[in-house]
Design an enzyme around this catalytic site. Structure first.
Site, mmCIF file in Angstrom:
data_model
loop_
_atom_site.group_PDB
_atom_site.id
_atom_site.type_symbol
_atom_site.label_atom_id
_atom_site.label_comp_id
_atom_site.label_asym_id
_atom_site.label_seq_id
_atom_site.Cartn_x
_atom_site.Cartn_y
_atom_site.Cartn_z
ATOM 1 C CD GLU A 257 -1.563 2.075 2.602
ATOM 2 O OE1 GLU A 257 -1.403 3.458 1.668
ATOM 3 O OE2 GLU A 257 -2.086 1.827 3.197
ATOM 4 C CB CYS A 296 -1.579 6.288 2.734
ATOM 5 S SG CYS A 296 -2.847 5.107 3.589
#
Length: 670
Positions: A257, A296
């Site tokens: 990720e 994020c």
């Protein structure tokens, strides 16, 4: 006082022999901890996971693991005030800490609940239905998920020192796979405090979770084909890890990720002063300031219709003017510091690069004087939406860029220039526009939020990954996928196609398969407790003739007077029936009367019917027979009863199936 962080490996706390790397408080710049993994035997740690943690988890069912995970989540929440106090040194306000700490514990609780609802109280999970591979039905197949005897190694980012490791731990633990957690050094002191609580609680089996504070050493060299590596961080580091010789040679599973230039789009239908306009601006400011923009999933690119850019900037400026940056815990502070001075410098460097095609309209690209890693929010206005910078540079802090667009086609193209993102959001009241844009965005995003006045009050927001939804994205975002409910659990398991006879397949999977032996004993299966019942136990009920009077009465009694049940002429003209037919639910009701044992006994309740299909019309004077077979037996770990799934087949006088379904019952354990 500064302390030397410890690792927890091979069943003991390890203190490094050297001084370690200094970690400074994000708030005042004082040394808060030192970190080093010197002296950690990584080969021994992996062996401990394989030989101790894995077998310990393998002895537990999905439900038992879920019970331990639930207890851990509750235990963490009970001590969260202690963790909040430590979290403030990372620059996090209490609101930020709630996202990290409460969010992490909530993920454990969500997975515990989901596992008990969707997985059997066993160790094997069946995927899909049985595939019949031969005409006679003696050769069949079933896909099964089993636990891989490996270890899940986490390498986590600095921004979520608690949620970051718990969201990876939860699905791996439910799958029966032990974890080795490697937090980012900058905020590892918070991870270590929470991890110490986990070990001291004694709630998880030894070896099921280990902690490495400091560098990874030769950890990756120890991984093999049954292991997995889960990474959160930069795309550059993800590329290095993906090409690591051990991963390439052994085929170790890798999930990343990584960077994500997430987009938020204001629909062309929205006007200033409307509820949707306010929702858009409020969400933008929230995502810029929560965790000081160090998420994020935060909004980096704010796409706005060209004629609305000034209005959005003015509204955002007004909201941002009310943001108070300062030490977490101080009165009135609404945004804390970035995780480190180095991180702040990286953000300012990115902002400087963005100014090649954007102007700063709110804030300054300058660090304030004094200690700590503070930075006020910065909003930019893109002067050339075709320029590369806003679609390639991610300032990982309280920064967003307003980008104008003309129409849906252009904004879809502009969003795609981010080369793959974790999440995008769209604020619109126009359903047709929502469909066009969402379907255009979907191939480039792991999650898309559509926000309007209808869902706003319940919405968890643009930047909130949820345990039940996938977290990840294609391309630049890493190409990986985490969470997503049981999908995340299955990531840690091996799917295998098993081919066998029905009897052997039933024995392997623990679930009765059509074609396998049935056991029709003298005792009605409904008279058996869960302990006495076995898969394959069967009752055959019938015959029962369906008369015209039955059909007419059911139609009148229920009000279902559809012409196929009441009008002989119209029913005869129907190409599917050719005459009066029985209601499907009449067939099911009559079947129940043929297999139910009415007296009180172990069967406590019928709580549903799954997979109901009506296969052949039942006409007047047809004769029904029902065969009920115990298909799956699932004891509930926290109750004195369990669930029994019964395979049910109703046939007519010609042995043709007229209805098939699964009956679900709750049955006492004894």
């Amino acid at each position: 006082m500064s302390r030397l962080l410890q690792s927890y490996v091979s069943g003991r706390w390890h203190t490094p022999p050297d001084a370690g790397q200094s970690i400074l408080s994000a708030v005042d710049g004082t040394e808060i901890a030192r970190v080093s993994s010197t002296g950690v035997d990584f080969a021994a740690a992996v062996h401990h996971a394989h030989s101790v943690g894995g077998p310990a988890l393998a002895r537990l069912t999905f439900h038992e693991r879920a019970g331990q995970l639930k207890a851990l989540g509750q235990s963490i929440l009970a001590c969260k005030d202690e963790f909040y106090a430590v979290s403030r040194a990372t620059g996090a306000t209490d609101r930020d800490s709630a996202i990290d700490i409460d969010g992490g514990a909530g993920t454990l609780l969500s997975y515990a609940s989901r596992a008990k609802r969707e997985l059997p109280n066993g160790t094997v999970h069946l995927d899909g239905g049985v595939e019949r591979l031969g005409k006679r039905g003696t050769f069949v197949a079933q896909h099964v998920f089993t636990t891989r005897p490996g270890v899940a190694v986490q390498i986590n980012a600095f921004n979520f020192p608690v949620w970051g490791f718990l969201e990876k731990l939860a699905p791996a633990f439910i799958a029966g796979v032990p974890s080795i957690v490697k937090p980012a050094s900058q905020t590892a002191y918070l991870t270590e405090v929470v991890f110490r609580h986990i070990i001291e609680s004694g709630l998880l089996p030894e070896g099921s979770v280990q902690l490495v504070c400091g560098g990874t050493g030769d950890l990756l060299d120890q991984l093999g084909g049954q292991d997995s590596l889960l990474f959160t961080g930069s795309a550059q580091t993800a590329a290095l890890l993906r090409s690591h010789p051990a991963l390439v040679h052994h085929g170790t599973r890798f999930t990343a990720e990584a960077d994500s230039l997430n987009a938020s789009i204001l629909g062309t239908d929205v006007e200033p002063g409307t509820a949707e306009f306010d929702l858009y601006v409020r969400q933008l400011v929230t995502e810029m300031t929560a965790k000081a923009g160090q998420k994020c999933t935060a909004i980096r690119r704010a796409f706005v219709p060209e004629d609305m850019v000034d209005a959005v900037i003015d509204a955002a400026r007004e909201r941002l003017s009310k943001v108070v940056v300062g030490a977490p815990g101080d009165e009135g502070v609404t945004m804390g510091a970035l995780a480190s001075v180095q991180q702040r410098d990286e953000v300012l460097k990115a902002v400087q690069a963005l100014t090649a095609s954007s102007d700063i309209v709110v804030g300054r690209a300058q660090a304030p004087e004094g200690p700590g890693a503070f930075l006020s929010p910065i909003l930019l206005r893109c002067t050339d939406n075709t320029a590369a910078e806003p679609h390639e540079i991610e300032p990982f802090g309280p920064v967003a860029t307003i980008i104008g667009y003309r129409d849906a086609a252009e904004v879809i193209d502009l969003a795609a220039r981010g080369q793959g993102s974790l999440v995008a959001s769209l604020v619109t009241a126009d359903a047709a526009l929502a469909r066009e844009i969402v379907l255009g965005l979907a191939p480039f995003h792991g999650r898309v939020l559509v926000l309007d006045t209808e869902d706003a009050k319940e919405s968890t927001g643009h930047g909130s990954p949820l345990p039940v939804l996938v977290h990840g994205g294609p391309g630049r975002a890493g190409g990986g996928e985490e969470l997503g409910g049981i999908r995340g659990v299955l990531h840690h398991m091996q799917r295998t196609a098993v081919q066998a006879s029905p009897d052997k397949l039933s024995a392997i999977t623990g679930q009765w398969v059509s074609g396998a032996a049935r056991h029709a004993g003298a005792v009605h299966p409904f008279r058996k407790s869960l302990a006495e019942l076995a898969i394959g136990d069967t009752i055959v009920g019938g015959p029962r003739q369906v008369t015209g009077t039955d059909i007419a009465h059911f139609a009148e009694f229920t009000g279902d007077t559809f012409y196929a049940h009441t009008d002989p002429v119209a029913a005869a003209a129907n190409p599917l029936f050719g005459g009066i037919v029985a209601h499907g639910y009449l067939v099911v009701s009559l079947a129940a009367g043929l297999f139910v044992d009415p007296a009180p006994g172990p069967v406590l309740a019928n709580f549903g019917v799954d997979n109901l299909r009506f296969l052949t019309p039942v006409k007047v004077d047809d004769i029904l027979t029902v065969t009920l077979t115990a298909k799956a037996i699932t004891p509930r770990a926290t109750a004195d009863y369990g669930e029994v799934r019964w395979d049910t087949v109703v046939t007519n006088q010609n042995a043709e199936p007229v209805a098939t379904y699964d009956v679900l019952t709750l049955v006492a354990k004894s």
